[in-house]
Structure formats: C-alpha cells, structure tokens
Design a protein around this motif. Sequence first.
Motif, short mmCIF file in Angstrom:
data_model
loop_
_atom_site.label_atom_id
_atom_site.label_comp_id
_atom_site.label_asym_id
_atom_site.label_seq_id
_atom_site.Cartn_x
_atom_site.Cartn_y
_atom_site.Cartn_z
N MET A 58 0.84 -1.19 0.00
CA MET A 58 0.00 0.00 0.00
C MET A 58 0.88 1.25 0.00
O MET A 58 2.09 1.16 -0.09
N ILE A 59 0.29 2.43 0.19
CA ILE A 59 1.08 3.65 0.22
C ILE A 59 1.65 3.82 1.62
O ILE A 59 0.93 3.77 2.61
N ASN A 60 2.98 4.03 1.74
CA ASN A 60 3.53 4.29 3.05
C ASN A 60 3.55 5.79 3.32
O ASN A 60 3.13 6.59 2.50
N ASN A 61 4.05 6.18 4.47
CA ASN A 61 4.00 7.59 4.87
C ASN A 61 4.83 8.49 3.98
O ASN A 61 4.66 9.70 3.98
N LYS A 62 5.75 7.91 3.24
CA LYS A 62 6.59 8.70 2.35
C LYS A 62 5.98 8.87 0.97
O LYS A 62 6.55 9.49 0.10
N ASP A 83 5.38 6.41 -1.24
CA ASP A 83 6.00 5.57 -2.26
C ASP A 83 4.94 5.01 -3.20
O ASP A 83 3.76 4.94 -2.87
N VAL A 84 5.40 4.56 -4.37
CA VAL A 84 4.48 4.03 -5.36
C VAL A 84 3.83 2.75 -4.86
O VAL A 84 4.50 1.86 -4.32
N LYS A 85 2.55 2.67 -5.04
CA LYS A 85 1.79 1.53 -4.56
C LYS A 85 2.05 0.31 -5.45
O LYS A 85 2.03 0.42 -6.66
N SER A 86 2.28 -0.84 -4.84
CA SER A 86 2.57 -2.04 -5.62
C SER A 86 1.69 -3.22 -5.22
O SER A 86 1.73 -4.27 -5.86
N VAL A 87 0.90 -3.09 -4.18
CA VAL A 87 -0.02 -4.13 -3.74
C VAL A 87 -1.42 -3.53 -3.66
O VAL A 87 -1.61 -2.45 -3.12
N PHE A 88 -2.40 -4.24 -4.23
CA PHE A 88 -3.74 -3.69 -4.38
C PHE A 88 -4.79 -4.62 -3.80
O PHE A 88 -4.69 -5.85 -3.92
N SER A 89 -5.82 -4.03 -3.22
CA SER A 89 -6.97 -4.80 -2.74
C SER A 89 -7.94 -5.01 -3.90
O SER A 89 -7.81 -4.38 -4.95
N LEU A 121 -5.10 -10.01 -2.08
CA LEU A 121 -4.19 -8.93 -2.46
C LEU A 121 -3.61 -9.23 -3.83
O LEU A 121 -3.36 -10.40 -4.17
N TYR A 122 -3.40 -8.17 -4.63
CA TYR A 122 -2.97 -8.33 -6.02
C TYR A 122 -1.73 -7.47 -6.26
O TYR A 122 -1.59 -6.37 -5.72
N ASN A 123 -0.85 -7.96 -7.14
CA ASN A 123 0.35 -7.19 -7.48
C ASN A 123 0.08 -6.37 -8.75
O ASN A 123 -0.99 -6.43 -9.36
N LEU A 124 1.10 -5.60 -9.16
CA LEU A 124 0.95 -4.72 -10.31
C LEU A 124 0.71 -5.51 -11.60
O LEU A 124 -0.02 -5.05 -12.49
N HIS A 166 -7.00 6.30 -2.09
CA HIS A 166 -5.68 5.68 -1.93
C HIS A 166 -5.44 4.52 -2.89
O HIS A 166 -4.63 3.64 -2.62
N THR A 167 -6.17 4.53 -4.02
CA THR A 167 -5.94 3.49 -5.04
C THR A 167 -4.68 3.78 -5.83
O THR A 167 -3.99 2.85 -6.26
N ILE A 168 -4.39 5.05 -6.07
CA ILE A 168 -3.15 5.43 -6.73
C ILE A 168 -2.32 6.29 -5.79
O ILE A 168 -2.85 6.87 -4.84
N SER A 169 -1.03 6.36 -6.06
CA SER A 169 -0.12 7.14 -5.22
C SER A 169 0.07 8.53 -5.82
O SER A 169 -0.25 8.76 -6.99
N PRO A 170 0.63 9.47 -5.05
CA PRO A 170 0.93 10.79 -5.62
C PRO A 170 1.84 10.70 -6.84
O PRO A 170 1.73 11.53 -7.75
N ALA A 171 2.72 9.71 -6.88
CA ALA A 171 3.62 9.56 -8.02
C ALA A 171 2.84 9.31 -9.31
O ALA A 171 3.16 9.86 -10.37
N HIS A 172 1.81 8.47 -9.23
CA HIS A 172 0.98 8.20 -10.40
C HIS A 172 0.28 9.48 -10.88
O HIS A 172 0.25 9.79 -12.07
#
Length: 302
Positions: A1-5, A7-13, A49-52, A150-156
């Motif tokens: 999921m998205i951490n406090n920093k 980071d790009v999300k790589s695991v999805f519900s 849980l699903y990966n990219l 929170h499905t996508i990260s700020p980076a996306h």
Amino acid sequence: MINNKGDVKSVFSIKDLENLSGIKAHTIRIWEKRYNILEPVRTDTNIRLYNLISLQKLLNITLLYDYGYKISRIASYPEDEIPVLVREIISEKSAKNHAITTFKMAMMNFDQELFFTTYAQLLSEKSFKEVFYQVFIPLMTEMGLLWHSHTISPAHEHFISYLIKQKLLINTEKLQLLRPSKTDKVFVLSLPMNEVHELGLMYLNYETLLKGYKTIYLGESMPIENLVDLKKHFESIVFVSYLTVQPDKDSINDYVNKMIVELVDENTELWYIGKMVEFIQQDGFSDKIKIFKSITELVDQI
C-alpha cells in the motif's frame, strides 16, 4: 500500500481493482473462480491482495471486455497474447472510446510511450479541445477519486498530470503567437495561496486565448495584493480564480470579500470556478462577480 513517504503503490486490494477497472469486485471474484484469470495472494485473514502484474492484466482484460470480447473467450487466450491483442485494438481508430482505460494503464505502468501513442491517435481524429473535454477532464475526475481512495499514489497522479500539462502548454503556445482579435478586456488567471491544482486553470487559459482574448497567466499561490498591480497596466480586467481546495470553506468568504474590496470597480470583474465555490455566499453580489459550476459554463461566458 502507500507508506508515509508516498511511495508508489505495488499491492492492491480487490476494491482498488474495482476502482481502477470499473469491474465490480463481485464480478472479479466470479472471473477468478470460473476462469482463473487472476491469482491473488491471500493474507492470514483470507483477504485477497494483487500485485501490479495482476492489475495490468485486469486493465487489459477490461479493455477487451469493453470492446465486446466475452470473458470466456479472453480467458482462452495464452497470457502473453492478451497485451498484444490490446495493442492492436489501441492502434485502431475505434479504440478512441477506450482512451481513458488506456491512459490509466499508462499511468499505472509509468508508460510515456503508451500515453503519447494514445494521445496521437486521438488527435488524428479530434481537436485538442475535444480530447481535453471528452478524455482528459473525465480522466482527471477519476484520478481525483482514485487518489482520495488511496488506489493510486501521488507519483501516479504527478506522472499523468505532467504529461497532460505538457500537451496543454504546447497547444497554448500556438495560440499565444497569434495577435488577440478581441481587445475590450484582458483575462488574468491565477490561483489563491496554497492552491496547487493548476490543470483546470491552464485549460481555461487555452480556451480564453482560443476565443481571441489576451491573457495574463499568473498560476499558483498568487496573493491578492499582487493582483492589484495588474490594474495599473490594463483598463478592463476579468480576474479568473480556480478554487479546488483553497481557500477552505471557513475562510473562502473572507477571501472573496477581500478581492471585491481590493479589485472590483466598473471596469473589473471577478470570475470563480472550482469545487470550493459551493461555499461562497452570494447574497448581495453585483453583476461584476460571477460563479461558475463547470468549465463549459465559464467558457460559454467568455
């Protein structure tokens, strides 16, 4: 999921997959069970849980499904053939209807080439204005919902927003090279302090130039006292403010009233647009202050 920093999300519900694909979680579960299209990892508490890679596969399957392919047929294809088939469909003219899904695929994979290819194909059949209204505005609306859930990260979000900004700037520059055909007023476009959502304002700048007016684009975090300086240079001004998250609902009316006191006279108008305008109290406003519920409504007024 998205951490406090961030980071790009790589695991999805499975809810993330529903949000991104538009396919209901219940349907995804049926497709998994019946056709084995995805292989989730299960937590100790039996949560999927699903990966990219799984997300990419589901987005590809969704595009084929939306294009008219039956899920049973899609499931029969070898896994490596699905992306190939999707690329072929994307290259067809009729695939413009699936551009939003394709842009989401580009966003999740940070795939600039896919973004540029899809954009070029759209532009071969549509004007830039049509592309923006029919594809980019719905895409940005979806991005906002995906970001807040929170499905996508700020980076996306930053990745795809920058690419859209790039196209806006290119098309805006073409208009800036032309001499204004209307000289009765000048449009000054800015965002209030701490407001950084700039895409909508950038598009309004493009539309105003397209209408033949001169624009002064000031961008984000512009203090009201700095706007006052513009009145020394131009006789008739329309100040346009795009209020997406700032000022907040508790301070927005003080902000608007200050702008009215500092800026409004017989030759000056204030135009407001954005999510926060619903909190503006309009009682007693003169016809010099206008509030718009949509980009279309504002553009029609120019």
